[in-house]
Design a protein around this motif. Sequence first.
Motif, PDB file in Angstrom:
ATOM      1  N   SER A  81       0.750  -1.275  -0.059  1.00  0.00           N
ATOM      2  CA  SER A  81      -0.199  -0.144  -0.059  1.00  0.00           C
ATOM      3  C   SER A  81       0.835   1.180   0.027  1.00  0.00           C
ATOM      4  CB  SER A  81      -0.821  -0.058   1.235  1.00  0.00           C
ATOM      5  OG  SER A  81      -0.316   0.004   2.337  1.00  0.00           O
ATOM      6  N   THR A 131      -5.986   3.202   4.123  1.00  0.00           N
ATOM      7  CA  THR A 131      -6.549   4.546   3.827  1.00  0.00           C
ATOM      8  C   THR A 131      -7.792   4.621   4.937  1.00  0.00           C
ATOM      9  OG1 THR A 131      -6.590   4.112   1.488  1.00  0.00           O
ATOM     10  CG2 THR A 131      -8.413   5.594   2.290  1.00  0.00           C
ATOM     11  N   LYS A 141      -5.035   9.144   3.274  1.00  0.00           N
ATOM     12  CA  LYS A 141      -3.875   8.150   2.508  1.00  0.00           C
ATOM     13  C   LYS A 141      -2.810   8.463   3.688  1.00  0.00           C
ATOM     14  CE  LYS A 141      -3.072   4.774  -0.054  1.00  0.00           C
ATOM     15  NZ  LYS A 141      -4.053   3.677   0.326  1.00  0.00           N
ATOM     16  N   GLU A 185       0.317  11.468   6.557  1.00  0.00           N
ATOM     17  CA  GLU A 185      -0.968  11.146   6.265  1.00  0.00           C
ATOM     18  C   GLU A 185      -1.593  12.471   5.666  1.00  0.00           C
ATOM     19  OE1 GLU A 185      -4.008   8.421   7.932  1.00  0.00           O
ATOM     20  OE2 GLU A 185      -4.435  10.286   9.010  1.00  0.00           O
TER      21      GLU A 185
END
Length: 325
Positions: free
Chosen positions: A60, A247, A300, A306
Motif C-alpha cells: 500500500s 486508507t 492516505k 498522512e
Amino acid sequence: MKKLFPVIFLFFFLPFHTVEAKELSQKEIYDKRMQLYKKTEAATSVPWYYIAAIDQFERSIRYVRKDLPKPDDITGYYVSPENWVGPLNPDIKDTNPITITFFNGLGLDGNGDGKVNRTNGEDLLYTLANYLSQYGVNDRAFRIAVWEYYKRDQNVRSIMTNAKIYRKFNRIDLDEKAFPVPKGNNHTYKNTWGDRRGWGGRRIHEGTDIFAGYGTPVRAVAFGVVELKGWNKYGGWRVGIRDLNNTYHYYAHLNGFSKNLKIGDIVSPGQIIGSVGSSGYGPPGTSGKFPPHLHFGMYKDNGLNEWPFDPYPHLKLWEREERSK
C-alpha cells in the motif's frame, strides 16, 4: 522412469515467479499470494496473517511513495539492495548466501535454490518471517517486532489492523466496497472538495457531504478496523475506520453510533456503523446548526505521513457498482 524423475523434480522446485503476475487474473494473484504466505508459515512457524499484514502494508505504501519502486502483483515487501546484500558489500547484486551473511545482509534463501534473490517472493517473505520469529509469534511480540522495524506508531496500528482482518476472515481477497448510504434511501451529494468552510476559522472542506434524512443508516465502505469514535467540535459524533490499503475513512456529523460499536472492532463493507445527523460545531451534544448530512472523508498514509484526498470519484464508483448489482 529414471529420465522422467529429474524433470518432475525440476518442475517442483521452480522459482515462484516463473509465472509473470501480469499474466494472471486477480483471483489467481490472490491464490498465488496466499500459497506463498502459507508456505512461509510452514517453513518458519510464523502465522501467515502476520506475514500478509506487513506484505500488504508495504504494498500500500509503495503505490504512493516516490522513493520506493512500485510493487509487483504477488509480493509487496521491499528491502533495499544495500540492506539485502549488506551495506559494505561491494556487489550490490550479490545472491551468494555466504557473502551476504558475511556482510550482515538481511537476505535469506527461502526456496532452497542456493541463491538469495531480492526479487523472489519466497526469499523475500522468508527473510521477513525470519525477522519476526526472533520476537515470537503472538500479538504482543509481533507488535514489538513491527515497532522495532518501522519506529512509527501509525505503522504499527496499520499493520495490526491488517493482521486482525486477515485472521478473522481467513482470506486475503477482501476488496469489496459499499456506498455509505444503503440503496432505497434518498440522498444527494456533489463534489465539494476544497470548498471553504463556514465555521471554525479558515479551513477547506476535506471530504464529500452526502445529504440525507435524520436517522438514515451509515455504512462502512470497506473491511477495516475502528480507530476512532467519539466527539469533536467540528465533526460532532464521528467514526474513523482504517482499511487494508492503509486508507482512513472518516464519517462525521452522525446522529449516533450503532449499538456496541467500539474502537478496535472489525467492520465489513455495508455494515451499519451509525446514522445521519447534524451534530457538531460546538460542545458535545450540539446539533441542528446545518441540514442533516454525512461528511465522508478519506485520508492516505504512506508510512511517513498522512494527507486527505478527494473521495468523490470513489463514492461515484461505489454507487454505480452497487446499483448495477
